[in-house]
Design a protein around this motif. Structure first.
Motif, PDB file in Angstrom:
ATOM      1  N   LEU A  59      40.261  53.206  42.372  1.00 32.29           N
ATOM      2  CA  LEU A  59      39.969  53.233  40.942  1.00 32.29           C
ATOM      3  C   LEU A  59      39.616  51.842  40.416  1.00 32.29           C
ATOM      4  CD1 LEU A  59      42.773  55.701  39.788  1.00 32.29           C
ATOM      5  CD2 LEU A  59      40.319  56.159  39.928  1.00 32.29           C
ATOM      6  N   LYS A  60      40.297  50.827  40.928  1.00 28.81           N
ATOM      7  CA  LYS A  60      39.981  49.460  40.496  1.00 28.81           C
ATOM      8  C   LYS A  60      38.559  49.090  40.879  1.00 28.81           C
ATOM      9  CE  LYS A  60      44.643  47.494  40.398  1.00 28.81           C
ATOM     10  NZ  LYS A  60      45.586  46.505  41.005  1.00 28.81           N
ATOM     11  N   ILE A  92      50.542  56.880  36.127  1.00 27.48           N
ATOM     12  CA  ILE A  92      50.483  58.333  36.309  1.00 27.48           C
ATOM     13  C   ILE A  92      51.180  58.698  37.615  1.00 27.48           C
ATOM     14  CG2 ILE A  92      48.979  60.336  36.640  1.00 27.48           C
ATOM     15  CD1 ILE A  92      46.883  58.974  34.981  1.00 27.48           C
ATOM     16  N   PRO A  93      52.183  59.574  37.584  1.00 28.61           N
ATOM     17  CA  PRO A  93      52.863  59.983  38.816  1.00 28.61           C
ATOM     18  C   PRO A  93      51.867  60.520  39.836  1.00 28.61           C
ATOM     19  CG  PRO A  93      54.076  60.776  36.897  1.00 28.61           C
ATOM     20  CD  PRO A  93      52.774  60.221  36.382  1.00 28.61           C
ATOM     21  N   GLY A  94      51.969  60.043  41.059  1.00 30.02           N
ATOM     22  CA  GLY A  94      51.092  60.494  42.127  1.00 30.02           C
ATOM     23  C   GLY A  94      49.936  59.556  42.417  1.00 30.02           C
ATOM     24  N   VAL A  95      49.680  58.606  41.530  1.00 28.08           N
ATOM     25  CA  VAL A  95      48.626  57.620  41.774  1.00 28.08           C
ATOM     26  C   VAL A  95      49.232  56.493  42.598  1.00 28.08           C
ATOM     27  CG1 VAL A  95      47.015  55.983  40.765  1.00 28.08           C
ATOM     28  CG2 VAL A  95      47.379  58.206  39.672  1.00 28.08           C
ATOM     29  N   GLY A  96      48.987  56.537  43.902  1.00 25.19           N
ATOM     30  CA  GLY A  96      49.543  55.551  44.810  1.00 25.19           C
ATOM     31  C   GLY A  96      48.649  54.344  44.972  1.00 25.19           C
ATOM     32  N   ALA A  97      49.053  53.461  45.871  1.00 24.99           N
ATOM     33  CA  ALA A  97      48.351  52.192  46.051  1.00 24.99           C
ATOM     34  C   ALA A  97      46.902  52.397  46.499  1.00 24.99           C
ATOM     35  CB  ALA A  97      49.108  51.328  47.060  1.00 24.99           C
ATOM     36  N   LYS A  98      46.668  53.338  47.422  1.00 25.13           N
ATOM     37  CA  LYS A  98      45.312  53.548  47.934  1.00 25.13           C
ATOM     38  C   LYS A  98      44.377  54.044  46.838  1.00 25.13           C
ATOM     39  CE  LYS A  98      46.517  54.395  52.781  1.00 25.13           C
ATOM     40  NZ  LYS A  98      46.442  55.367  53.915  1.00 25.13           N
ATOM     41  N   LEU A  99      44.834  55.059  46.097  1.00 22.35           N
ATOM     42  CA  LEU A  99      43.999  55.586  45.013  1.00 22.35           C
ATOM     43  C   LEU A  99      43.800  54.535  43.934  1.00 22.35           C
ATOM     44  CD1 LEU A  99      42.466  57.836  43.645  1.00 22.35           C
ATOM     45  CD2 LEU A  99      44.627  58.758  42.787  1.00 22.35           C
ATOM     46  N   LEU A 100      44.818  53.742  43.680  1.00 27.71           N
ATOM     47  CA  LEU A 100      44.710  52.696  42.665  1.00 27.71           C
ATOM     48  C   LEU A 100      43.648  51.675  43.056  1.00 27.71           C
ATOM     49  CD1 LEU A 100      45.999  51.942  39.989  1.00 27.71           C
ATOM     50  CD2 LEU A 100      47.639  50.532  41.230  1.00 27.71           C
ATOM     51  N   ASP A 101      43.584  51.336  44.343  1.00 29.08           N
ATOM     52  CA  ASP A 101      42.555  50.405  44.816  1.00 29.08           C
ATOM     53  C   ASP A 101      41.156  50.981  44.608  1.00 29.08           C
ATOM     54  OD1 ASP A 101      44.386  48.500  45.575  1.00 29.08           O
ATOM     55  OD2 ASP A 101      44.457  49.127  47.674  1.00 29.08           O
ATOM     56  N   VAL A 136      38.254  51.124  36.828  1.00 27.46           N
ATOM     57  CA  VAL A 136      39.251  51.857  36.048  1.00 27.46           C
ATOM     58  C   VAL A 136      40.557  51.083  36.004  1.00 27.46           C
ATOM     59  CG1 VAL A 136      40.651  53.945  35.928  1.00 27.46           C
ATOM     60  CG2 VAL A 136      38.227  54.101  36.509  1.00 27.46           C
ATOM     61  N   ARG A 137      41.025  50.815  34.823  1.00 22.70           N
ATOM     62  CA  ARG A 137      42.320  50.174  34.640  1.00 22.70           C
ATOM     63  C   ARG A 137      43.272  51.061  33.839  1.00 22.70           C
ATOM     64  NH1 ARG A 137      39.919  47.699  37.748  1.00 22.70           N
ATOM     65  NH2 ARG A 137      39.661  45.432  38.032  1.00 22.70           N
TER      66      ARG A 137
END
Length: 407
Positions: A204-205, A193-202, A209-210
């Protein structure tokens, strides 16, 4: 999984947004202009150890080379890499052609960067047939006009169109149809998803959330409580909701050129030569777009990465290379150089379109009209015979070897 809540239809027509992305744009331009580079691992950027890769061909990407990577690392990954200097003027020239192609299909085109754009495709099926045919025609026309390939993504909403254009690269086309949105999102990695960067991805993990489907296992309030407005937006995207329209940009508000040096310097004569080369680029760009600006800005970044800007507003608006250069030099003369200079640049802002009638109270700088006609003549020669066809006496023998440049 909860049902998709996308926009659906407008005035009885299915909405379509297309995202068009030129394939490995800078590197592809270099391979097109120099056939000896075709099929070889090419990267655009500087050649010194301080340089970074601006763009990478698909041949070199298979080694793991990516844009923004240091040249040192790129050479370790691919010893056969061919580094070529960037030519932003040439890339802009091809970019203008590409955007003109898109406007042949729709009046609503939003350029997102030099090599990508969104296009409102609602209603185009009535003119060109099914959306597959629209995409095919765009790709054929792009190849015909620019000589380059592009990848096309089409979907009912904007963010899905961007994701789709990256699904079948290079020279691909991927369509997310209205009835397919829910299933497509269910297994889509949330990082796409555009805008989901590394920090937010961490974050969510850590929350388990995958995929976008995982997001819909919790209500919207859950995500808003934990992520605030980002949670609400993320929940909407997981359901296929994106109200962002395709909006053609307003006219540019400034034009600039800057260069980072391979070696820091305090040589004012050298800095002036760079300002002259940059003033030529800025002036040509202004004249090509039909704009004049009143404010000239000098930008300097020192070796310790501290940065200053100095500006001067002229009596009248100008697109004249000489006026831009002289004003930038005057600003440079007023600046002390307590440290060596890493980057220098010049810009023009406070625009007004040239088509506007100039009043008696707003004349250009005196004595410069003849030079302006000379600028136009030089522009014409360079467009026909290339950028090196005409060189100012002051720049004879001047070798431009920055680590990076932007204009």
């Amino acid at each position: 999984m909860r049902g998709w809540a996308g926009q659906g239809k407008i005035m009885g027509m299915r909405t379509w947004i297309l995202h068009i992305d030129m394939d490995a744009f800078f590197a592809s331009v270099e391979q097109m202009d120099n056939p000896e580079l075709k099929g070889k691992p090419v990267a655009v950027g500087g050649t010194s150890d301080r340089s970074v890769v601006s763009a990478a061909s698909y041949e070199v990407r298979k080694y793991g080379v990516r844009s923004a990577m240091s040249v040192v690392k790129a050479r370790k990954l691919c010893p056969e890499i061919i580094m070529v200097p960037g030519r932003m003027g040439r890339y802009k020239e091809i970019s203008h052609l590409a955007m003109d192609v898109l406007r042949e299909f729709s009046p609503t085109v939003e350029q997102a960067s030099v090599d990508e754009a969104y296009l409102d495709g609602t209603g185009l099926e009535r003119l060109f047939g099914p959306i597959d045919e629209v995409g095919r025609r765009i790709k054929e026309r792009m190849k015909e006009v620019t000589g380059l390939t592009c990848s096309v993504g089409a979907a009912p909403v904007r963010f899905l169109a961007k994701i789709a254009s990256d699904m079948d690269k290079p020279d691909g086309m991927f369509i997310v149809r209205h009835e397919e949105v829910g299933e497509f999102l269910r297994t889509l990695p949330v990082g796409r998803i555009p805008g989901v960067g590394a920090k937010l991805l961490d974050v969510l993990k850590r929350l388990g959330v995958r995929t976008c489907g995982d997001i819909l296992l919790k209500p919207g309030e859950y995500w808003e409580d934990r992520l605030g407005k980002y949670g609400s937006a993320l929940f909407d995207r997981a359901r296929g909701i994106d109200p962002t329209p395709v909006t053609p940009h307003e006219a540019a508000k400034s034009c600039s050129a800057e260069n980072t040096f391979s070696e820091d310097t305090t040589d004012r004569a050298l800095l002036r030569k760079w300002l002259l080369a940059q003033s030529e680029r800025v002036g040509e760009d202004l004249r090509r777009h039909g704009y004049k600006g009143r404010t000239v800005t000098l930008k300097i970044k020192y070796s310790d990465f501290s940065q200053i800007t100095r500006s001067k507003s002229l009596d009248g608006r100008t697109d004249n290379t000489g006026v831009i250069y002289e004003t930038a030099c005057a600003l440079l003369d007023q600046v002390k150089l307590p440290r060596s200079v890493r980057l220098i640049g010049v810009g023009v802002s406070n625009f007004e379109a040239r088509a506007r009638q100039v009043t008696l109270f707003e004349e250009g700088p005196a004595g410069k009209e003849a030079t302006s006609e000379l600028d136009k003549a030089v522009d014409a020669v360079r467009r026909k015979f290339g950028g090196k066809a005409v060189t100012r006496v002051e720049l004879l023998g001047f070798k431009k070897k920055p680590t990076n440049s932007a204009d």
